[in-house]
Scaffold this motif. Structure first.
Motif, PDB file in Angstrom:
ATOM      1  N   VAL A   9      34.197  37.010  29.899  1.00 18.18           N
ATOM      2  CA  VAL A   9      35.605  36.598  29.857  1.00 18.18           C
ATOM      3  C   VAL A   9      36.350  37.402  28.793  1.00 18.18           C
ATOM      4  O   VAL A   9      37.474  37.854  29.016  1.00 18.18           O
ATOM      5  CB  VAL A   9      35.717  35.073  29.613  1.00 18.18           C
ATOM      6  CG1 VAL A   9      37.151  34.673  29.290  1.00 18.18           C
ATOM      7  CG2 VAL A   9      35.217  34.301  30.813  1.00 18.18           C
ATOM      8  N   PHE A  10      35.721  37.587  27.637  1.00 19.12           N
ATOM      9  CA  PHE A  10      36.355  38.372  26.573  1.00 19.12           C
ATOM     10  C   PHE A  10      36.531  39.828  27.002  1.00 19.12           C
ATOM     11  O   PHE A  10      37.558  40.441  26.727  1.00 19.12           O
ATOM     12  CB  PHE A  10      35.510  38.282  25.291  1.00 19.12           C
ATOM     13  CG  PHE A  10      36.178  38.899  24.108  1.00 19.12           C
ATOM     14  CD1 PHE A  10      37.306  38.321  23.542  1.00 19.12           C
ATOM     15  CD2 PHE A  10      35.698  40.073  23.556  1.00 19.12           C
ATOM     16  CE1 PHE A  10      37.936  38.896  22.450  1.00 19.12           C
ATOM     17  CE2 PHE A  10      36.310  40.651  22.470  1.00 19.12           C
ATOM     18  CZ  PHE A  10      37.438  40.059  21.916  1.00 19.12           C
ATOM     19  N   ASP A  11      35.557  40.387  27.706  1.00 20.48           N
ATOM     20  CA  ASP A  11      35.668  41.755  28.211  1.00 20.48           C
ATOM     21  C   ASP A  11      36.799  41.870  29.235  1.00 20.48           C
ATOM     22  O   ASP A  11      37.542  42.855  29.240  1.00 20.48           O
ATOM     23  CB  ASP A  11      34.341  42.203  28.823  1.00 20.48           C
ATOM     24  CG  ASP A  11      34.355  43.681  29.155  1.00 20.48           C
ATOM     25  OD1 ASP A  11      34.815  44.486  28.316  1.00 20.48           O
ATOM     26  OD2 ASP A  11      33.919  44.046  30.272  1.00 20.48           O
ATOM     27  N   LEU A  12      36.945  40.866  30.097  1.00 17.40           N
ATOM     28  CA  LEU A  12      38.054  40.877  31.051  1.00 17.40           C
ATOM     29  C   LEU A  12      39.403  40.784  30.335  1.00 17.40           C
ATOM     30  O   LEU A  12      40.374  41.424  30.737  1.00 17.40           O
ATOM     31  CB  LEU A  12      37.904  39.737  32.056  1.00 17.40           C
ATOM     32  CG  LEU A  12      36.866  39.936  33.145  1.00 17.40           C
ATOM     33  CD1 LEU A  12      36.751  38.685  34.015  1.00 17.40           C
ATOM     34  CD2 LEU A  12      37.220  41.140  34.001  1.00 17.40           C
ATOM     35  N   PHE A  13      39.456  39.979  29.274  1.00 12.91           N
ATOM     36  CA  PHE A  13      40.689  39.887  28.483  1.00 12.91           C
ATOM     37  C   PHE A  13      41.036  41.240  27.852  1.00 12.91           C
ATOM     38  O   PHE A  13      42.190  41.675  27.901  1.00 12.91           O
ATOM     39  CB  PHE A  13      40.534  38.815  27.396  1.00 12.91           C
ATOM     40  CG  PHE A  13      41.679  38.784  26.422  1.00 12.91           C
ATOM     41  CD1 PHE A  13      42.912  38.270  26.789  1.00 12.91           C
ATOM     42  CD2 PHE A  13      41.511  39.285  25.144  1.00 12.91           C
ATOM     43  CE1 PHE A  13      43.964  38.252  25.903  1.00 12.91           C
ATOM     44  CE2 PHE A  13      42.563  39.275  24.242  1.00 12.91           C
ATOM     45  CZ  PHE A  13      43.793  38.756  24.619  1.00 12.91           C
ATOM     46  N   LEU A  14      40.044  41.911  27.291  1.00 13.48           N
ATOM     47  CA  LEU A  14      40.292  43.233  26.692  1.00 13.48           C
ATOM     48  C   LEU A  14      40.714  44.247  27.750  1.00 13.48           C
ATOM     49  O   LEU A  14      41.595  45.079  27.505  1.00 13.48           O
ATOM     50  CB  LEU A  14      39.042  43.719  25.961  1.00 13.48           C
ATOM     51  CG  LEU A  14      38.671  42.963  24.696  1.00 13.48           C
ATOM     52  CD1 LEU A  14      37.380  43.520  24.103  1.00 13.48           C
ATOM     53  CD2 LEU A  14      39.779  43.008  23.679  1.00 13.48           C
ATOM     54  N   LEU A  15      40.114  44.188  28.923  1.00 12.36           N
ATOM     55  CA  LEU A  15      40.507  45.076  30.015  1.00 12.36           C
ATOM     56  C   LEU A  15      41.945  44.797  30.453  1.00 12.36           C
ATOM     57  O   LEU A  15      42.720  45.729  30.695  1.00 12.36           O
ATOM     58  CB  LEU A  15      39.548  44.933  31.197  1.00 12.36           C
ATOM     59  CG  LEU A  15      39.876  45.760  32.432  1.00 12.36           C
ATOM     60  CD1 LEU A  15      39.837  47.251  32.112  1.00 12.36           C
ATOM     61  CD2 LEU A  15      38.931  45.410  33.567  1.00 12.36           C
ATOM     62  N   LEU A  16      42.305  43.529  30.516  1.00 10.05           N
ATOM     63  CA  LEU A  16      43.667  43.168  30.892  1.00 10.05           C
ATOM     64  C   LEU A  16      44.675  43.701  29.881  1.00 10.05           C
ATOM     65  O   LEU A  16      45.707  44.269  30.252  1.00 10.05           O
ATOM     66  CB  LEU A  16      43.778  41.640  31.022  1.00 10.05           C
ATOM     67  CG  LEU A  16      45.122  41.094  31.472  1.00 10.05           C
ATOM     68  CD1 LEU A  16      45.385  41.487  32.913  1.00 10.05           C
ATOM     69  CD2 LEU A  16      45.163  39.589  31.316  1.00 10.05           C
ATOM     70  N   VAL A  17      44.387  43.563  28.603  1.00 12.44           N
ATOM     71  CA  VAL A  17      45.279  44.092  27.564  1.00 12.44           C
ATOM     72  C   VAL A  17      45.335  45.617  27.643  1.00 12.44           C
ATOM     73  O   VAL A  17      46.408  46.214  27.531  1.00 12.44           O
ATOM     74  CB  VAL A  17      44.816  43.624  26.161  1.00 12.44           C
ATOM     75  CG1 VAL A  17      45.562  44.358  25.063  1.00 12.44           C
ATOM     76  CG2 VAL A  17      45.005  42.129  26.018  1.00 12.44           C
ATOM     77  N   ALA A  18      44.195  46.245  27.875  1.00 21.61           N
ATOM     78  CA  ALA A  18      44.146  47.706  27.959  1.00 21.61           C
ATOM     79  C   ALA A  18      44.924  48.231  29.154  1.00 21.61           C
ATOM     80  O   ALA A  18      45.495  49.320  29.100  1.00 21.61           O
ATOM     81  CB  ALA A  18      42.690  48.176  28.023  1.00 21.61           C
ATOM     82  N   VAL A  19      44.979  47.480  30.244  1.00 25.66           N
ATOM     83  CA  VAL A  19      45.725  47.914  31.426  1.00 25.66           C
ATOM     84  C   VAL A  19      47.212  47.579  31.279  1.00 25.66           C
ATOM     85  O   VAL A  19      48.075  48.372  31.653  1.00 25.66           O
ATOM     86  CB  VAL A  19      45.127  47.270  32.702  1.00 25.66           C
ATOM     87  CG1 VAL A  19      46.042  47.450  33.894  1.00 25.66           C
ATOM     88  CG2 VAL A  19      43.758  47.868  32.988  1.00 25.66           C
ATOM     89  N   LEU A  20      47.529  46.424  30.714  1.00 27.14           N
ATOM     90  CA  LEU A  20      48.925  46.011  30.593  1.00 27.14           C
ATOM     91  C   LEU A  20      49.704  46.829  29.559  1.00 27.14           C
ATOM     92  O   LEU A  20      50.915  47.000  29.707  1.00 27.14           O
ATOM     93  CB  LEU A  20      49.016  44.521  30.263  1.00 27.14           C
ATOM     94  CG  LEU A  20      48.662  43.569  31.399  1.00 27.14           C
ATOM     95  CD1 LEU A  20      48.786  42.121  30.953  1.00 27.14           C
ATOM     96  CD2 LEU A  20      49.548  43.815  32.608  1.00 27.14           C
ATOM     97  N   THR A  21      49.044  47.320  28.534  1.00 24.84           N
ATOM     98  CA  THR A  21      49.744  48.084  27.502  1.00 24.84           C
ATOM     99  C   THR A  21      50.363  49.363  28.065  1.00 24.84           C
ATOM    100  O   THR A  21      51.567  49.585  27.889  1.00 24.84           O
ATOM    101  CB  THR A  21      48.797  48.392  26.325  1.00 24.84           C
ATOM    102  OG1 THR A  21      48.280  47.158  25.819  1.00 24.84           O
ATOM    103  CG2 THR A  21      49.507  49.127  25.222  1.00 24.84           C
ATOM    104  N   PRO A  22      49.617  50.240  28.751  1.00 25.21           N
ATOM    105  CA  PRO A  22      50.282  51.412  29.321  1.00 25.21           C
ATOM    106  C   PRO A  22      51.258  51.060  30.449  1.00 25.21           C
ATOM    107  O   PRO A  22      52.245  51.760  30.653  1.00 25.21           O
ATOM    108  CB  PRO A  22      49.156  52.302  29.830  1.00 25.21           C
ATOM    109  CG  PRO A  22      47.909  51.581  29.626  1.00 25.21           C
ATOM    110  CD  PRO A  22      48.182  50.326  28.891  1.00 25.21           C
ATOM    111  N   LEU A  23      50.991  49.959  31.167  1.00 24.88           N
ATOM    112  CA  LEU A  23      51.943  49.544  32.196  1.00 24.88           C
ATOM    113  C   LEU A  23      53.276  49.125  31.582  1.00 24.88           C
ATOM    114  O   LEU A  23      54.348  49.458  32.104  1.00 24.88           O
ATOM    115  CB  LEU A  23      51.369  48.394  33.028  1.00 24.88           C
ATOM    116  CG  LEU A  23      50.425  48.779  34.152  1.00 24.88           C
ATOM    117  CD1 LEU A  23      49.906  47.536  34.867  1.00 24.88           C
ATOM    118  CD2 LEU A  23      51.102  49.694  35.143  1.00 24.88           C
ATOM    119  N   ALA A  24      53.224  48.413  30.462  1.00 25.15           N
ATOM    120  CA  ALA A  24      54.463  48.028  29.778  1.00 25.15           C
ATOM    121  C   ALA A  24      55.190  49.259  29.244  1.00 25.15           C
ATOM    122  O   ALA A  24      56.416  49.359  29.340  1.00 25.15           O
ATOM    123  CB  ALA A  24      54.142  47.056  28.640  1.00 25.15           C
ATOM    124  N   GLY A  25      54.436  50.211  28.701  1.00 23.90           N
ATOM    125  CA  GLY A  25      55.051  51.447  28.212  1.00 23.90           C
ATOM    126  C   GLY A  25      55.672  52.255  29.337  1.00 23.90           C
ATOM    127  O   GLY A  25      56.766  52.804  29.202  1.00 23.90           O
TER     128      GLY A  25
END
Length: 148
Positions: A9-25
């Motif tokens: 679950v923590f790995d999925l959370f980190l993956l979600l943050v890693a994907v959402l950051t460049p998407l927001a940028g």
């Protein structure tokens, strides 16, 4: 088995943050595209390349088993790093280019010259001693009789 679920679950959370950051940028750069022009295009490209890097890296991590069979346990991580590092450098370089390039700086206007303080009226002796002084006439007193 519970710790593995927490780690997943923590790995999925980190993956979600890693994907959402460049998407927001990328979204922000796309919104600012009409206003910022070339700089926003560079930032948008950098964000999309960073997103591609995350997807490639995680895709290779899913294929760690076959990579270990081909390259061995010691070299599997090196192969993943060797593939993702150039993509990361290109994305980061594009982001920096978008952030650091700007419109040409126009030179600041030259400051206005300071006004000289008003000088005291010159005395008649100072005017007479000046070699290039223009001849002056002394003021004539007018009589108070009101003659015309």
């Amino acid at each position: 088995m519970t710790e593995y679920r927490v780690a997943a679950v923590f790995d999925l959370f980190l993956l979600l943050v890693a994907v959402l950051t460049p998407l927001a940028g990328a979204t922000l750069a796309a919104v600012l595209l009409p206003k910022r022009g070339r700089r926003a295009r560079l930032a948008l490209a950098g964000c999309l390349v960073s997103l591609l890097n995350i997807l490639v890296t995680h895709g290779l991590m899913l294929a760690t088993g076959p990579l270990m069979k081909v390259f061995g346990i010691a070299l599997a991580h090196t192969v993943i790093s060797a593939v993702s590092m150039p993509i990361h450098i290109i994305g980061f370089g594009l982001l920096l280019a978008g952030a650091l390039t700007g419109p040409p700086q126009t030179p600041a206007p030259a400051p206005a010259p300071a006004l000289a303080p008003p000088s005291a009226p010159a005395s008649p002796s100072a005017l007479a001693s000046a070699p290039n002084a223009a001849p002056t006439q002394a003021p004539t007193p007018t009589s108070g009789t009101g003659e015309k």
